[in-house]
Design a protein around this motif. Structure first.
Motif, short mmCIF file in Angstrom:
data_model
loop_
_atom_site.label_atom_id
_atom_site.label_comp_id
_atom_site.label_asym_id
_atom_site.label_seq_id
_atom_site.Cartn_x
_atom_site.Cartn_y
_atom_site.Cartn_z
N HIS A 1 1.09 -0.58 0.15
CA HIS A 1 -0.32 -0.11 -0.32
C HIS A 1 1.27 1.03 0.28
CE1 HIS A 1 -3.51 2.37 0.46
NE2 HIS A 1 -2.86 3.01 2.02
N ASN A 2 0.56 2.27 -1.06
CA ASN A 2 1.53 4.00 -0.36
C ASN A 2 0.27 4.98 -0.76
OD1 ASN A 2 3.97 3.44 -2.73
ND2 ASN A 2 2.97 1.61 -2.78
N PRO A 3 0.74 5.83 0.35
CA PRO A 3 2.32 6.29 0.63
C PRO A 3 2.86 5.00 1.41
CG PRO A 3 0.80 7.49 -0.20
CD PRO A 3 -0.21 7.15 -0.41
N MET A 4 3.68 5.01 1.32
CA MET A 4 4.25 4.32 2.92
C MET A 4 5.01 5.12 3.05
SD MET A 4 6.70 0.77 1.08
CE MET A 4 5.79 0.22 -0.20
N LEU B 1 9.29 10.08 7.64
CA LEU B 1 9.28 9.48 6.24
C LEU B 1 8.53 9.12 5.19
CD1 LEU B 1 13.49 9.33 6.38
CD2 LEU B 1 12.23 11.47 6.12
N TRP B 2 8.21 9.61 4.24
CA TRP B 2 6.72 8.56 3.84
C TRP B 2 7.67 8.59 1.86
CZ3 TRP B 2 2.02 7.06 4.76
CH2 TRP B 2 2.07 6.87 5.78
N ILE B 3 7.18 8.12 0.99
CA ILE B 3 7.47 7.29 -0.47
C ILE B 3 5.96 7.09 -0.19
CG2 ILE B 3 8.46 5.11 0.47
CD1 ILE B 3 10.50 5.64 -2.04
N THR B 4 5.92 7.22 -2.10
CA THR B 4 4.97 6.62 -2.77
C THR B 4 6.08 5.90 -3.94
OG1 THR B 4 3.34 7.02 -4.21
CG2 THR B 4 4.87 8.75 -4.29
N PHE B 5 6.03 4.89 -4.53
CA PHE B 5 6.79 4.09 -4.76
C PHE B 5 6.22 2.90 -6.28
CE2 PHE B 5 9.42 0.26 -5.12
CZ PHE B 5 10.63 0.57 -6.08
#
Length: 84
Positions: free
Chosen positions: A52-55, A62-66
């Motif tokens: 599941h994103n954003p993670m 910190l957050w990332i979308t990948f």
């Protein structure tokens, strides 16, 4: 402070790509409301909710979308497992 209207707008923008990522989607907004991350997901290899994103990372600091397209993941996994 975060404005829920922007969260809603980010979700609407991501939903415009629902045909490219019909399996999952999510939006994250920073507590000050200045940063929004939106994501749509097409689940092919990893069907679990762990993709599941954003993670978040580091307890949500910190957050990332990948997009998850690591094409040589089998080789990388074997190497990392070999390292323990």
């Amino acid at each position: 402070p975060a404005d829920p209207r922007w969260h809603h707008e980010a979700a609407r923008m991501a939903d415009c790509m629902r045909h490219r990522g019909p399996d999952d989607g999510g939006v994250w907004q920073s507590s000050d409301g200045l940063v929004l991350l939106a994501h749509r997901r097409l689940s092919i290899v990893d069907l679990s909710p762990l993709g599941h994103n954003p993670m978040p990372w580091d307890g949500g600091r910190l957050w990332i979308t990948f997009n998850g397209e690591v094409y040589n993941f089998r080789e990388l996994r074997a190497e990392l497992e070999g390292l323990g």
